[in-house]
Design a protein around this motif. Structure first.
Motif, PDB file in Angstrom:
ATOM      1  N   CYS A 245       0.833  -1.206   0.000  1.00  0.00           N
ATOM      2  CA  CYS A 245       0.000   0.000   0.000  1.00  0.00           C
ATOM      3  C   CYS A 245       0.864   1.252   0.000  1.00  0.00           C
ATOM      4  N   LEU A 246       1.886   1.271   0.849  1.00  0.00           N
ATOM      5  CA  LEU A 246       2.766   2.441   0.939  1.00  0.00           C
ATOM      6  C   LEU A 246       3.588   2.615  -0.325  1.00  0.00           C
ATOM      7  N   ALA A 247       4.045   1.509  -0.909  1.00  0.00           N
ATOM      8  CA  ALA A 247       4.820   1.608  -2.144  1.00  0.00           C
ATOM      9  C   ALA A 247       3.989   2.235  -3.256  1.00  0.00           C
ATOM     10  N   ALA A 248       2.723   1.833  -3.357  1.00  0.00           N
ATOM     11  CA  ALA A 248       1.853   2.405  -4.379  1.00  0.00           C
ATOM     12  C   ALA A 248       1.572   3.876  -4.096  1.00  0.00           C
ATOM     13  N   ALA A 249       1.293   4.204  -2.846  1.00  0.00           N
ATOM     14  CA  ALA A 249       1.008   5.604  -2.497  1.00  0.00           C
ATOM     15  C   ALA A 249       2.218   6.491  -2.766  1.00  0.00           C
ATOM     16  N   ALA A 250       3.409   5.986  -2.435  1.00  0.00           N
ATOM     17  CA  ALA A 250       4.621   6.775  -2.652  1.00  0.00           C
ATOM     18  C   ALA A 250       4.901   7.004  -4.131  1.00  0.00           C
ATOM     19  N   GLY A 251       4.318   6.178  -4.990  1.00  0.00           N
ATOM     20  CA  GLY A 251       4.490   6.348  -6.428  1.00  0.00           C
ATOM     21  C   GLY A 251       3.540   7.354  -7.049  1.00  0.00           C
TER      22      GLY A 251
ATOM     23  N   GLU B 226       1.705  13.980   1.002  1.00  0.00           N
ATOM     24  CA  GLU B 226       2.293  13.506   2.249  1.00  0.00           C
ATOM     25  C   GLU B 226       1.533  12.229   2.600  1.00  0.00           C
ATOM     26  N   ILE B 227       2.231  11.290   3.222  1.00  0.00           N
ATOM     27  CA  ILE B 227       1.618  10.010   3.571  1.00  0.00           C
ATOM     28  C   ILE B 227       1.677   9.840   5.077  1.00  0.00           C
ATOM     29  N   LEU B 228       0.516   9.616   5.678  1.00  0.00           N
ATOM     30  CA  LEU B 228       0.417   9.408   7.118  1.00  0.00           C
ATOM     31  C   LEU B 228      -0.243   8.066   7.379  1.00  0.00           C
ATOM     32  N   VAL B 229       0.302   7.306   8.295  1.00  0.00           N
ATOM     33  CA  VAL B 229      -0.276   6.029   8.708  1.00  0.00           C
ATOM     34  C   VAL B 229      -0.564   6.094  10.203  1.00  0.00           C
ATOM     35  N   MET B 230      -1.764   5.730  10.579  1.00  0.00           N
ATOM     36  CA  MET B 230      -2.140   5.649  11.995  1.00  0.00           C
ATOM     37  C   MET B 230      -2.116   4.186  12.404  1.00  0.00           C
ATOM     38  N   ASP B 231      -1.119   3.810  13.200  1.00  0.00           N
ATOM     39  CA  ASP B 231      -1.072   2.446  13.713  1.00  0.00           C
ATOM     40  C   ASP B 231      -2.029   2.342  14.898  1.00  0.00           C
ATOM     41  N   ASP B 232      -3.068   1.547  14.722  1.00  0.00           N
ATOM     42  CA  ASP B 232      -4.132   1.452  15.716  1.00  0.00           C
ATOM     43  C   ASP B 232      -3.955   0.192  16.564  1.00  0.00           C
ATOM     44  N   ALA B 233      -2.974   0.254  17.468  1.00  0.00           N
ATOM     45  CA  ALA B 233      -2.728  -0.829  18.429  1.00  0.00           C
ATOM     46  C   ALA B 233      -2.466  -2.169  17.740  1.00  0.00           C
ATOM     47  N   SER B 234      -1.705  -2.131  16.649  1.00  0.00           N
ATOM     48  CA  SER B 234      -1.381  -3.374  15.946  1.00  0.00           C
ATOM     49  C   SER B 234      -0.471  -4.254  16.799  1.00  0.00           C
ATOM     50  N   THR B 235      -0.590  -5.559  16.614  1.00  0.00           N
ATOM     51  CA  THR B 235       0.235  -6.520  17.336  1.00  0.00           C
ATOM     52  C   THR B 235       1.020  -7.424  16.389  1.00  0.00           C
ATOM     53  N   ASP B 236       1.041  -7.081  15.105  1.00  0.00           N
ATOM     54  CA  ASP B 236       1.622  -7.995  14.116  1.00  0.00           C
ATOM     55  C   ASP B 236       2.803  -7.424  13.352  1.00  0.00           C
ATOM     56  N   GLY B 237       3.388  -6.353  13.814  1.00  0.00           N
ATOM     57  CA  GLY B 237       4.540  -5.813  13.113  1.00  0.00           C
ATOM     58  C   GLY B 237       4.216  -4.733  12.110  1.00  0.00           C
ATOM     59  N   THR B 238       2.975  -4.282  12.052  1.00  0.00           N
ATOM     60  CA  THR B 238       2.602  -3.218  11.114  1.00  0.00           C
ATOM     61  C   THR B 238       3.487  -1.983  11.294  1.00  0.00           C
ATOM     62  N   ALA B 239       3.663  -1.549  12.536  1.00  0.00           N
ATOM     63  CA  ALA B 239       4.420  -0.320  12.802  1.00  0.00           C
ATOM     64  C   ALA B 239       5.858  -0.434  12.328  1.00  0.00           C
ATOM     65  N   GLY B 240       6.466  -1.602  12.501  1.00  0.00           N
ATOM     66  CA  GLY B 240       7.844  -1.777  12.068  1.00  0.00           C
ATOM     67  C   GLY B 240       7.997  -1.653  10.563  1.00  0.00           C
ATOM     68  N   ILE B 241       7.038  -2.173   9.819  1.00  0.00           N
ATOM     69  CA  ILE B 241       7.080  -2.066   8.356  1.00  0.00           C
ATOM     70  C   ILE B 241       6.941  -0.603   7.938  1.00  0.00           C
ATOM     71  N   VAL B 242       6.009   0.114   8.551  1.00  0.00           N
ATOM     72  CA  VAL B 242       5.816   1.526   8.218  1.00  0.00           C
ATOM     73  C   VAL B 242       7.064   2.332   8.545  1.00  0.00           C
ATOM     74  N   ALA B 243       7.697   2.020   9.669  1.00  0.00           N
ATOM     75  CA  ALA B 243       8.864   2.783  10.111  1.00  0.00           C
ATOM     76  C   ALA B 243      10.029   2.677   9.140  1.00  0.00           C
TER      77      ALA B 243
ATOM     78  N   HIS C 176       9.809   3.101   6.038  1.00  0.00           N
ATOM     79  CA  HIS C 176       9.544   4.020   4.922  1.00  0.00           C
ATOM     80  C   HIS C 176       9.790   5.446   5.401  1.00  0.00           C
ATOM     81  N   PRO C 177      10.953   6.033   5.118  1.00  0.00           N
ATOM     82  CA  PRO C 177      11.288   7.345   5.680  1.00  0.00           C
ATOM     83  C   PRO C 177      10.371   8.474   5.219  1.00  0.00           C
ATOM     84  N   GLN C 178       9.719   8.307   4.066  1.00  0.00           N
ATOM     85  CA  GLN C 178       8.850   9.381   3.571  1.00  0.00           C
ATOM     86  C   GLN C 178       7.452   9.324   4.175  1.00  0.00           C
TER      87      GLN C 178
END
Length: 359
Positions: free
Chosen positions: A52-58, A65-82, A84-86
């Motif tokens: 999703c982020l790769a497509a949005a960044a394209g 600007e791209i913003l992601v709200m990590d909503d109490a994820s427990t599966d590593g979502t936040a680490g993947i988003v982190a 992506h420096p943009q």
């Protein structure tokens, strides 16, 4: 009965033909200096968020600007988003009483956004490179507060084929004016929460997601709210703008469509009418064969279903499942209504909410 079946089949055939003919196509070039905030609520989306982020960044031809709200994820979502420096990674605060999870995450995203336009997308949506620019240009040119579209639905199983394509059948075959901006009545509003572009000023003027905090179907609720406050909204052909695989298999699709059924068809007053329209036009003719009127009714039903599938860029083999899709759709709605009448709560992604119904 033959005439009844034919008449009920003719209704979606005529509405669908008109909606397909007049359905707007988003076009145009965004004004120089326009900033689109791409806003992605994410709860346990590790399997989807990277693509999703790769497509949005394209995205091209507009500032983003791209913003992601990590909503109490427990599966590593936040680490993947982190990684992506943009992308700006935000953490959702604890869910307040009276809010649903996605709506709360979207509200907090909007507070942090700096854009002139707010493009809300689900984590399983893949934006086309020109989607953000084109949606912003279309909305600005037509003075729309909200523009939405149903992304091209990627189908990966028979269970998805039975359920997911019915979104477009209902929107194009049964909604007068198909969500177009010329019709301003809130009751004829439509939107798809997977792909929502909003004018930031209009969104904030009506209270944004905070004004619909208890709903699960945020796209439809925002479109109705904006129209009720005098703003224009529109549904465009979403297939060229984005793609999405919204569910994985039959069980997930059933649960997903059931969770917000109360805000659409599954109401005590509405569902009997929907049952007459859908079962009468698409299922009753099978019981009346070989009556020529039943044959004509079935031909109309399959024809409009095929035309909608072609426009939505859905696999054409799913058209053969059409009568089964009608049966499953009604079963989902009736189960949701019965659960609501029994006081059962709606649930999604580990949370449960009181049942609400659309006004």
């Amino acid at each position: 009965m033959g005439w009844l079946a034919l008449g009920l089949a003719l209704l979606p055939a005529l509405l669908g033909a008109a909606n397909l003919w007049f359905q707007p196509r988003a076009r145009g070039t965004a004004r120089r200096g326009t900033l689109v905030s791409i806003l992605i609520p994410a709860r346990n989306e590790a399997a989807h968020i990277g693509d999703c982020l790769a497509a949005a960044a394209g995205s091209r031809n507009v500032d983003i600007e791209i913003l992601v709200m990590d909503d109490a994820s427990t599966d590593g979502t936040a680490g993947i988003v982190a990684r992506h420096p943009q992308v700006r990674l935000l953490r959702a605060p604890a869910l307040p009483a009276g809010w649903t999870g996605k709506v709360h995450a979207c509200a907090r995203l909007a507070e942090a956004a700096r854009g002139d336009w707010l493009l809300f997308v689900d984590a399983d949506v893949r934006l086309a490179p020109d989607a953000a620019a084109t949606l912003a240009a279309h909305a600005a040119e037509r003075r729309l507060a909200l523009v939405s579209g149903v992304p091209r639905q990627r189908i990966g199983s028979w269970g998805e084929a039975l359920t997911v394509p019915f979104i477009n059948v209902l929107m194009l075959g049964y909604l007068p004016f198909g969500g177009r901006g010329r019709m301003r009545r809130p009751g004829f509003a439509a939107a798809c929460g997977q792909l929502l572009m909003l004018d930031a000023a209009s969104y904030r003027a009506v209270g944004g997601h905070g004004a619909i905090r208890a709903v699960l179907h945020d796209g439809l609720a925002l479109a109705r709210l904006l129209r009720a406050r005098g703003h224009r909204t529109e549904v465009v052909d979403g297939a060229p703008l984005a793609s999405c695989r919204m569910y994985r298999g039959f069980a997930e699709a059933w649960a997903g469509f059931a969770k917000n059924a109360h805000e659409g068809m599954a109401t005590p007053a509405g569902l009997p009418v929907w049952t007459l329209l859908l079962a009468g036009g698409h299922l009753l003719p099978w019981a009346l064969l070989p009556d020529p009127r039943a044959v004509a009714a079935l031909a109309l039903g399959f024809a409009i279903r095929a035309a909608i599938a072609a426009r939505a860029r859905e696999p054409l083999w799913t058209v053969a499942l059409h009568p089964f899709s009608v049966l499953v759709a009604l079963a989902i709605q009736w189960q949701a209504l019965i659960r609501a009448l029994m006081g059962r709560r709606a649930g999604w992604k580990g949370r449960e909410y009181p049942v609400t119904t659309a006004e």
